[in-house]
Design an enzyme around this catalytic site. Structure first.
Site, PDB file in Angstrom:
ATOM      1  CD  GLU A   1       0.498  -0.992   2.916  1.00 14.03           C
ATOM      2  OE1 GLU A   1      -0.427  -0.431   3.495  1.00 14.03           O
ATOM      3  OE2 GLU A   1       1.473  -0.909   3.133  1.00 14.03           O
TER       4      GLU A   1
ATOM      5  CG  ASP B   1       5.002  -1.426   4.762  1.00 12.99           C
ATOM      6  OD1 ASP B   1       3.596  -1.029   5.168  1.00 12.99           O
ATOM      7  OD2 ASP B   1       5.742  -0.447   5.072  1.00 12.99           O
TER       8      ASP B   1
END
Length: 889
Positions: free
Chosen positions: A444, A408
Site C-alpha cells: 500500500e 499496510d
C-alpha cells in the site's frame, strides 16, 4: 544484594542471534528477548495453584505481605515465586542474563506446550527522554506464537499513574509518575508452542503458485465473510473453519477468483480511544502479536484447546484453500502497533525498549513520530526492527503456509531518517530472502508522513495498490457522467490505466504491468454498490460525528441518496457498477475485487467501517437461497462470466507492458495495441488530449498464430453510438455491461434489445430435488427466511415448471460455471447473465422508445442479410458501456 544465577538456568551454548522461546532436548527451553537499554529483565511463568510447580527446588517463595517491596525481592533472587490467591495462579520469575548485544537470556529447566509466560523489565523512568521501564507491567514476548487473554481498561495496563473515570476515559499524565499497580490479570499473556516436530509439514498440500499474469485478488474479512453464511453451522460462522468449509470454497471457485487476500488475522487489540468508547477494531489494523493468529476468529472448540488449537485451525484453513486451488495473501501491519501514542497502554514493545522500537521526534525524544495516524511508527532504521518483521513474515510463510503479503501503509516501512527510499534495507531484506522474495509482495504505497504518496515508487519485485486506477475509473464512469458535469477524464487517461499504468510502474527495465494492483473498491472506503448510491459518506454509526473517513470518494447517487426502488435509477446504478468492474477486469495489471461487490453488498454509505463488527460489515447472503433469481444473483452471474473471460484470454497472460521502457529510459512504441475512434480512424494527437473524447476502441493484437485479437470498446457518452470495427476480421461480443439495461452491441444501426421473457427467472434452488444432498440445507434456510418474512416465495410454488438445471451441470449448485461466448449466434440461454433489472419492463420504464436491433430485424434490416456489405463492420454499442469483442477465427 543479587545472588548469582544458578548454572542450570544459564544458556549452555553460544548466545542465540534471534529472540524467541526455543524448546530444548533436555525438556526445557531457551528464552531470549531484546531490550538494549533495560537494567534488568525477568521471564515470568504462570501455573495453576492446584498443580505442582515445575520449579519447586530452585524458586524462593515471596509473600504479598512481606515487608520488603515486591520489586526489591525479585531483584534479590535468581528465581522466585509467589501465589496470587485472588487469581488462583502461581507466578515464577526467572532473572535473565544480559544485555549481550542487546539480548537477554535464560534457560528454563522445564517447559511445556501451552505454557503461559510474559516479561517484566526494570530500568530508568524518564518519559521525557523516551524511557518508560516499569517492572510492575507484564509484557508479551514479541516473538510469542500464542496469546491468552486480552487487555482490560484498567490503570494496571498503563505504565504511568492514571485513573479510569466513570465515563471510561483514562486521565493521567503520561510524563508524570510511574504506576505501581501490578498488571497481572489485566493484560494478555504469551503462550508457548513447541514446533520441534519435524513431520509437521508432511500433510501440507502443494501451493497453487498462481502466476501474477493470471492472478485475480479477492479481499475479504474472515469473520465478515462467514458470519451470516446460512450454509454454515452456527459454530462455524465467523471463523477460520467457516472459510475453509466446502460450500464456502465452492462459492469462491464459482466466482473465479484465484487469490484470497485476508484482512489482518494476526492477533489484535483495540486502540485506547475505541476501548474508552466500548467499541472494537473490526478490521484488525491494530496488531498485538506478530507471530500469533487472532483467537476470536477461531471456533470455540479450537479456543478451548488453547493457542495451539487456534493456530491449527488457521493452518487447516490455509491448507483447505490451497487444496481448492487458492493462494492465501495476508494483510500485515508492521508500520505501527496497538500500543498507540505515549498515552496508550504498555503491553509489549513500549515496555521492553520504547527508544529502540519506535520512531521519535528529532527535537523531542519523549514524543513519538507518527506517519500512520495511529500514535506510533515502528523504527525501520533499526536493524533489529527489520529483523523482527522479516522473522515474523518467514514464520507465517513457512509454518502457516501463507503465499504472500500486503503491507499496510508501506511507505512508513521504507523511510530512512524520515524520507522514503526504494533502496531501504527492509525492502532489500524482503527481495533478497530466498523464501519471501519468491512470494507475492504487495505494497500500500502511501502513509500520512511528508511526501507520503509513493504509488509506483517501490520498484521490483513489489506490486502496489494503484489508487490512480481507482480514481480514474470512478471519475470516468461516475462523476463525469452526471448531468452538468465537466468531463475531466478522457481517452488518454483511460487508455493509460487500461494498459497497466506504465506512467507509474514502468520505473525500471523488467518491471511489468502486474506491478499495478488495480482496484475500484476495497475495505477502506465505499463498496462498489455504495459508490453508485451515495454522494457523501454516512459514518454516523462510527460515533465520530461523521468526521472520520475520506470526503473524496468520486461517487454519484444518480439522483437519489441511498437505496431506492426507482427502476431508472436502479438501472443506471447497475450499469455504472458493471462499467467499473468491466474496466477492472479488462485492464492490464492485477485486478483486485472487494468481497461482496459481486452481489451488490452495501454498508449503508459508511466508508470507514473499521469499528463496525455488526450487520453493516457482515455480508448478507439471504439473496442466495431465494426461489426467484434476485438482482444479486444476476450480478454474480455477470461478474463470474467477466472473470472467466479474462482468464480465458491469453492476451492478459503476460507481465510486460505494451509500452516498454528501454535500458536508456526511453519508451518503446508497442506493436501489440492499436487505438481507433468510433469512425474507425486512428486518433490524432489532439484527440488524446481532448477530455471530451470519451468513446474509443482498444485492439489487443495476439502474438500467437492460433490466438484471437480482442477489442475493448468504450462508449463513455450517454447515447448509443456506432463504431466501425477493424474490417480485417470478424467480431463477436463476449461481454458487455449494457446487458444490465437489456441492451447489448449488435451489427447495424441499433443495439440488440434483450427481452425479459427470454430468460428463466428461477433460481438454482428450484433445481434441487428432495433426494439431493443439499435439499435439507435449502429447506432449512428457506424456512428460516420465511419465518423472518425474507423469502420471496416457497420452492414448491414452482414445482413442475421448467426450472433451470444446475448452473454448471454439477451436483453442487453453489458452483456457478458460466458459458464462454455469447453473441448473435447464441441467443438467450437459461444461464444468461444479468439482463435487465427486475423492476424494469423490457427496459421501457424510462420511456426509452429508441429503435433497437430486434425491431430492425423484424423490418428486414437488422440482420447480416439486410446490411450492405460495406457496413458489415458497423456496430452499435449501447450508451455508457464497456464491451469486449473477440476475433472470430
Amino acid at each position: 544484594m543479587k545472588q548469582a544465577i544458578p548454572q542450570r538456568y544459564a544458556i549452555p551454548h553460544r548466545y542465540a542471534t534471534r529472540p524467541g522461546l526455543y524448546f530444548t532436548e533436555d525438556g526445557g527451553a531457551d528464552a531470549v528477548v531484546r531490550s538494549e537499554t533495560a537494567d534488568q529483565v525477568w521471564l515470568c511463568v504462570y501455573e495453576p495453584v492446584d498443580q505442582p510447580t515445575a520449579f519447586f527446588n530452585d524458586a524462593i517463595r515471596i509473600f504479598e505481605d512481606s515487608a520488603t517491596p515486591f520489586i526489591n525481592e525479585i531483584h534479590a533472587h535468581p528465581v522466585c515465586t509467589r501465589i496470587i490467591e485472588s487469581m488462583y495462579v502461581r507466578e515464577t520469575l526467572f532473572r535473565m542474563e544480559g544485555p549481550n548485544y542487546g539480548l537477554w537470556y535464560v534457560h528454563l529447566p522445564k517447559a511445556w506446550d501451552g505454557m503461559r509466560y510474559a516479561y517484566r523489565v526494570d530500568g530508568a523512568w524518564d518519559p521525557k527522554k523516551g524511557l518508560r521501564f516499569n517492572p510492575y507491567k507484564l509484557l508479551l514476548d514479541p516473538y510469542g506464537k500464542g496469546i491468552d487473554g486480552s487487555m482490560q481498561l484498567d490503570p494496571a495496563a498503563f505504565s504511568y499513574r492514571c485513573e479510569i473515570g466513570p465515563d471510561h476515559r483514562v486521565t493521567g499524565n503520561a510524563y508524570g509518575e510511574m504506576s505501581t499497580v501490578d498488571a497481572l490479570g489485566k493484560v494478555p499473556l504469551s503462550v508457548a508452542i513447541d514446533d520441534r516436530d519435524e513431520t509437521k509439514h508432511d500433510a501440507d498440500p502443494s501451493h497453487p503458485h498462481v502466476p501474477w499474469s493470471k492472478t485475480v485478488l479477492y479481499e475479504l474479512h474472515v469473520k465478515g465473510f462467514t458470519k451470516n453464511a446460512p450454509w454454515l453451522p452456527e459454530e462455524l460462522r465467523g471463523t477460520y473453519a467457516g472459510l475453509a468449509h466446502p460450500i464456502t470454497l465452492a462459492y469462491l471457485q464459482g466466482l473465479g477468483v484465484t487469490s484470497i487476500e485476508l484482512l489482518p488475522i494476526q492477533a489484535k487489540q483495540d486502540e485506547l480511544f475505541l476501548t474508552e468508547r466500548g467499541r472494537h477494531n473490526y478490521w484488525g489494523y491494530s496488531t498485538l502479536g506478530y507471530f500469533s493468529p487472532e483467537p476470536s476468529y477461531a471456533t470455540q472448540a479450537a479456543r478451548d484447546k488453547g493457542a495451539r488449537g487456534v493456530r491449527d485451525e488457521v493452518i487447516d484453513m490455509v491448507r483447505a484453500l490451497h487444496e481448492a486451488g487458492f493462494e492465501v495473501i495476508m494483510d500485515v501491519v508492521y508500520n505501527h502497533s496497538c500500543e498507540g501514542g505515549v498515552e496508550g497502554p504498555s503491553v509489549c514493545w513500549k515496555g521492553l525498549d520504547d527508544v529502540s522500537y519506535y520512531r521519535r521526534q528529532h527535537d523531542n525524544a519523549g514524543k513519538l513520530e507518527d506517519t500512520t495516524g495511529c500514535g506510533n511508527t515502528f523504527d525501520f532504521t533499526n536493524t533489529h526492527v527489520v529483523t523482527f518483521a522479516v522473522d515474523s513474515l518467514r514464520y507465517w510463510a513457512k509454518r502457516i503456509g501463507i503465499d504472500g503479503f500486503r503491507f499496510d501503509l508501506a511507505a512508513s516501512l521504507a523511510r530512512l531518517d524520515g524520507d522514503f527510499t526504494k533502496h531501504h534495507p527492509f525492502l532489500y531484506a524482503l527481495r533478497s530472502d530466498l523464501l519471501l522474495g519468491n512470494l507475492k509482495l504487495i505494497m500500500e504505497p502511501w502513509d500520512l508522513g511528508p511526501q507520503g504518496w509513493r504509488t509506483g515508487g517501490f520498484g521490483m519485485p513489489f506490486s502496489e495498490w494503484n489508487d490512480r486506477f481507482r480514481d480514474t475509473t470512478r471519475r470516468f464512469w461516475l462523476t463525469d457522467t452526471q448531468p452538468g458535469a465537466r468531463c475531466e477524464i478522457g481517452m488518454q487517461e483511460m487508455a493509460t490505466r487500461l494498459c497497466g499504468s506504465a506512467d507509474l510502474f514502468a520505473t525500471e527495465p523488467g518491471r511489468g504491468c502486474v506491478a499495478s494492483v488495480n482496484y475500484v473498491s476495497c475495505h477502506d472506503g465505499f463498496t462498489l454498490t455504495d459508490l453508485t448510491r451515495y454522494n457523501t459518506k454516512h459514518n454516523e454509526a462510527n460515533g465520530e460525528n461523521n468526521r472520520d473517513g475520506s470526503n473524496t470518494n468520486h461517487s454519484a447517487n444518480f439522483g437519489v441518496e441511498g437505496d431506492t426502488s426507482d427502476p431508472v435509477v436502479t438501472r443506471d446504478r447497475e450499469r455504472a457498477a458493471m462499467n467499473m468492474l468491466g474496466t477492472l477486469m479488462l485492464s492490464l495489471g492485477t485486478p483486485m475485487m472487494l468481497a461482496g461487490d459481486e452481489f451488490c453488498n452495501s454498508q449503508q454509505g459508511n466508508n470507514n467501517a473499521y469499528s463496525q463488527d455488526n450487520a453493516i460489515t457482515w455480508l448478507d447472503w439471504d439473496w442466495l437461497y431465494q426461489t426467484g433469481k434476485t438482482p444479486q444473483m444476476r450480478r454474480l452471474e455477470t461478474v463470474s462470466r467477466l472473470i472467466s473471460i479474462r482468464k480465458s484470454l491469453d492476451l492478459y497472460h503476460h507481465e510486460e507492458f505494451f509500452t516498454r521502457l528501454t535500458q536508456l529510459g526511453l519508451f518503446k512504441p508497442s506493436s501489440r495495441v492499436q487505438w481507433y475512434l468510433p469512425d474507425g480512424t486512428t486518433p490524432m494527437e489532439r484527440d488524446w488530449f481532448d477530455t471530451g473524447v470519451r468513446s474509443f476502441t482498444m485492439r489487443l493484437l495476439s502474438q500467437e498464430n492460433d490466438a484471437s485479437d480482442i477489442l475493448i470498446v468504450v462508449n463513455g457518452v450517454n447515447d448509443d453510438k456506432q463504431y466501425r470495427l477493424p474490417s480485417d476480421a470478424e467480431w463477436q461480443c463476449e461481454w458487455s455491461s449494457g446487458v444490465v439495461t437489456g441492451l447489448r452491441p449488435a451489427r447495424g444501426l441499433f443495439p440488440e434489445r434483450m427481452h425479459r421473457q427470454d430468460f428463466n427467472d428461477a433460481n438454482w434452488t428450484t433445481a434441487v430435488h428432495d433426494d439431493d444432498p443439499i435439499s435439507r440445507l435449502v429447506d432449512m434456510v428457506q424456512s428460516k427466511l420465511a419465518a423472518e418474512s425474507k423469502l420471496d416465495r416457497p420452492r414448491d410454488e414452482v414445482a413442475g415448471t421448467d426450472a433451470p438445471g444446475t448452473p454448471d451441470g454439477s451436483d453442487d449448485p453453489h458452483v456457478t460455471t458460466v458459458p464462454g461466448n455469447y453473441g448473435p449466434a447464441m441467443i438467450h440461454d437459461d444461464n444468461a447473465i444479468l439482463n435487465i433489472s427486475d423492476a424494469l419492463d423490457d427496459g421501457d420504464a424510462d420511456g426509452d422508445d429508441r429503435p433497437h436491433a430486434g425491431a430492425a430485424a423484424a423490418a428486414g434490416s437488422g440482420t447480416d442479410a439486410g446490411i450492405a456489405a460495406a457496413d458489415l463492420d458497423l456496430w452499435t454499442f449501447p450508451a455508457l458501456t464497456i464491451s469486449v469483442m473477440r476475433q472470430i477465427q
